[in-house]
Design a protein around this motif. Sequence first.
Motif, PDB file in Angstrom:
ATOM      1  N   PRO A  14       2.793   6.016  27.378  1.00 26.07           N
ATOM      2  CA  PRO A  14       2.954   7.464  27.540  1.00 26.07           C
ATOM      3  C   PRO A  14       3.751   7.824  28.794  1.00 26.07           C
ATOM      4  N   ASP A  15       4.287   9.036  28.790  1.00 31.54           N
ATOM      5  CA  ASP A  15       5.046   9.543  29.927  1.00 31.54           C
ATOM      6  C   ASP A  15       4.136   9.802  31.120  1.00 31.54           C
ATOM      7  N   HIS A  16       2.908  10.214  30.864  1.00 36.01           N
ATOM      8  CA  HIS A  16       1.951  10.561  31.922  1.00 36.01           C
ATOM      9  C   HIS A  16       0.646   9.845  31.592  1.00 36.01           C
ATOM     10  N   LEU A  17       0.144   9.034  32.522  1.00 35.45           N
ATOM     11  CA  LEU A  17      -1.062   8.251  32.270  1.00 35.45           C
ATOM     12  C   LEU A  17      -1.917   8.200  33.526  1.00 35.45           C
ATOM     13  N   SER A  18      -3.241   8.281  33.325  1.00 35.25           N
ATOM     14  CA  SER A  18      -4.194   8.242  34.427  1.00 35.25           C
ATOM     15  C   SER A  18      -5.284   7.226  34.120  1.00 35.25           C
ATOM     16  N   ILE A  19      -5.805   6.563  35.168  1.00 37.00           N
ATOM     17  CA  ILE A  19      -6.889   5.613  34.964  1.00 37.00           C
ATOM     18  C   ILE A  19      -8.255   6.301  34.932  1.00 37.00           C
ATOM     19  N   ASP A  20      -8.323   7.563  35.335  1.00 33.24           N
ATOM     20  CA  ASP A  20      -9.578   8.317  35.363  1.00 33.24           C
ATOM     21  C   ASP A  20      -9.953   8.752  33.948  1.00 33.24           C
ATOM     22  N   PRO A  21     -11.089   8.283  33.416  1.00 29.45           N
ATOM     23  CA  PRO A  21     -11.470   8.649  32.048  1.00 29.45           C
ATOM     24  C   PRO A  21     -11.738  10.138  31.854  1.00 29.45           C
ATOM     25  N   ARG A  22     -11.966  10.894  32.911  1.00 23.04           N
ATOM     26  CA  ARG A  22     -12.193  12.338  32.794  1.00 23.04           C
ATOM     27  C   ARG A  22     -10.889  13.124  32.689  1.00 23.04           C
ATOM     28  N   ILE A  52       6.442   9.529  34.419  1.00 20.35           N
ATOM     29  CA  ILE A  52       7.803   8.994  34.409  1.00 20.35           C
ATOM     30  C   ILE A  52       8.830  10.116  34.481  1.00 20.35           C
ATOM     31  N   SER A  53       8.652  11.173  33.673  1.00 20.30           N
ATOM     32  CA  SER A  53       9.656  12.240  33.611  1.00 20.30           C
ATOM     33  C   SER A  53       9.773  13.018  34.924  1.00 20.30           C
ATOM     34  N   GLU A  54       8.668  13.195  35.638  1.00 22.89           N
ATOM     35  CA  GLU A  54       8.703  13.920  36.905  1.00 22.89           C
ATOM     36  C   GLU A  54       8.972  12.999  38.093  1.00 22.89           C
ATOM     37  N   GLY A  55       8.856  11.674  37.902  1.00 21.69           N
ATOM     38  CA  GLY A  55       9.198  10.712  38.940  1.00 21.69           C
ATOM     39  C   GLY A  55       8.203  10.626  40.079  1.00 21.69           C
ATOM     40  N   TRP A  56       6.910  10.468  39.785  1.00 25.15           N
ATOM     41  CA  TRP A  56       5.917  10.311  40.835  1.00 25.15           C
ATOM     42  C   TRP A  56       4.778   9.397  40.384  1.00 25.15           C
ATOM     43  N   VAL A  57       4.085   8.834  41.374  1.00 20.96           N
ATOM     44  CA  VAL A  57       2.863   8.065  41.152  1.00 20.96           C
ATOM     45  C   VAL A  57       1.835   8.542  42.162  1.00 20.96           C
ATOM     46  N   LYS A  58       0.571   8.411  41.831  1.00 19.17           N
ATOM     47  CA  LYS A  58      -0.505   8.721  42.769  1.00 19.17           C
ATOM     48  C   LYS A  58      -1.207   7.419  43.115  1.00 19.17           C
ATOM     49  N   VAL A  59      -1.373   7.187  44.418  1.00 23.89           N
ATOM     50  CA  VAL A  59      -2.028   5.985  44.921  1.00 23.89           C
ATOM     51  C   VAL A  59      -3.098   6.392  45.926  1.00 23.89           C
ATOM     52  N   PRO A  60      -4.137   5.560  46.107  1.00 20.29           N
ATOM     53  CA  PRO A  60      -5.162   5.891  47.101  1.00 20.29           C
ATOM     54  C   PRO A  60      -4.597   5.856  48.518  1.00 20.29           C
ATOM     55  N   ALA A  61      -5.087   6.756  49.359  1.00 15.67           N
ATOM     56  CA  ALA A  61      -4.655   6.826  50.762  1.00 15.67           C
ATOM     57  C   ALA A  61      -5.591   5.969  51.603  1.00 15.67           C
ATOM     58  N   GLY A  62      -5.405   4.677  51.542  1.00 15.62           N
ATOM     59  CA  GLY A  62      -6.250   3.757  52.306  1.00 15.62           C
ATOM     60  C   GLY A  62      -7.681   3.768  51.797  1.00 15.62           C
ATOM     61  N   PRO A  71     -11.614   8.369  45.890  1.00 14.29           N
ATOM     62  CA  PRO A  71     -10.535   8.120  46.850  1.00 14.29           C
ATOM     63  C   PRO A  71      -9.572   9.301  46.933  1.00 14.29           C
ATOM     64  N   VAL A  72      -9.083   9.574  48.134  1.00 18.37           N
ATOM     65  CA  VAL A  72      -8.083  10.614  48.335  1.00 18.37           C
ATOM     66  C   VAL A  72      -6.743  10.035  47.897  1.00 18.37           C
ATOM     67  N   MET A  73      -6.025  10.769  47.052  1.00 18.25           N
ATOM     68  CA  MET A  73      -4.765  10.295  46.495  1.00 18.25           C
ATOM     69  C   MET A  73      -3.580  10.935  47.202  1.00 18.25           C
ATOM     70  N   ILE A  74      -2.500  10.157  47.326  1.00 12.89           N
ATOM     71  CA  ILE A  74      -1.237  10.688  47.800  1.00 12.89           C
ATOM     72  C   ILE A  74      -0.201  10.480  46.698  1.00 12.89           C
ATOM     73  N   LYS A  75       0.765  11.373  46.651  1.00 14.08           N
ATOM     74  CA  LYS A  75       1.799  11.323  45.621  1.00 14.08           C
ATOM     75  C   LYS A  75       3.068  10.761  46.240  1.00 14.08           C
ATOM     76  N   LEU A  76       3.592   9.695  45.627  1.00 14.71           N
ATOM     77  CA  LEU A  76       4.850   9.093  46.047  1.00 14.71           C
ATOM     78  C   LEU A  76       5.898   9.400  44.990  1.00 14.71           C
ATOM     79  N   LYS A  77       7.087   9.802  45.422  1.00 21.48           N
ATOM     80  CA  LYS A  77       8.135  10.178  44.472  1.00 21.48           C
ATOM     81  C   LYS A  77       9.234   9.131  44.447  1.00 21.48           C
ATOM     82  N   GLY A  78       9.867   9.006  43.281  1.00 23.97           N
ATOM     83  CA  GLY A  78      10.961   8.068  43.111  1.00 23.97           C
ATOM     84  C   GLY A  78      11.168   7.766  41.636  1.00 23.97           C
TER      85      GLY A  78
END
Length: 85
Positions: A14-22, A52-62, A71-78
């Motif tokens: 999919p274009d947009h996918l999350s690991i959070d079941p909610r 993918i279409s918007e060009g970002w990922v969310k990763v935990p901030a430490g 976990p607090v998430m930060i958005k990285l673009k590319g």
Amino acid sequence: MTDTAAPTDRPAIPDHLSIDPRSPHHDAAVFQHDIGIRLNGKERFDVAEYCISEGWVKVPAGRTVDRKGNPVMIKLKGTVEAFYR
């Protein structure tokens, strides 16, 4: 005769996918297979959500967590690429 699934019988990524079941962007059928994510040509192993279409990922901030223990998430673009391993 039994019907077995071949490795090519994977659902489309999919274009947009999350690991959070909610999340409404969670798709359990995709997580039955090993997925890889590249951001700007570098493979990432800590991605919690991507688009993918918007060009970002969310990763935990430490190790930082919010008051509910998530976990607090930060958005990285590319440039985001998703693929099956």
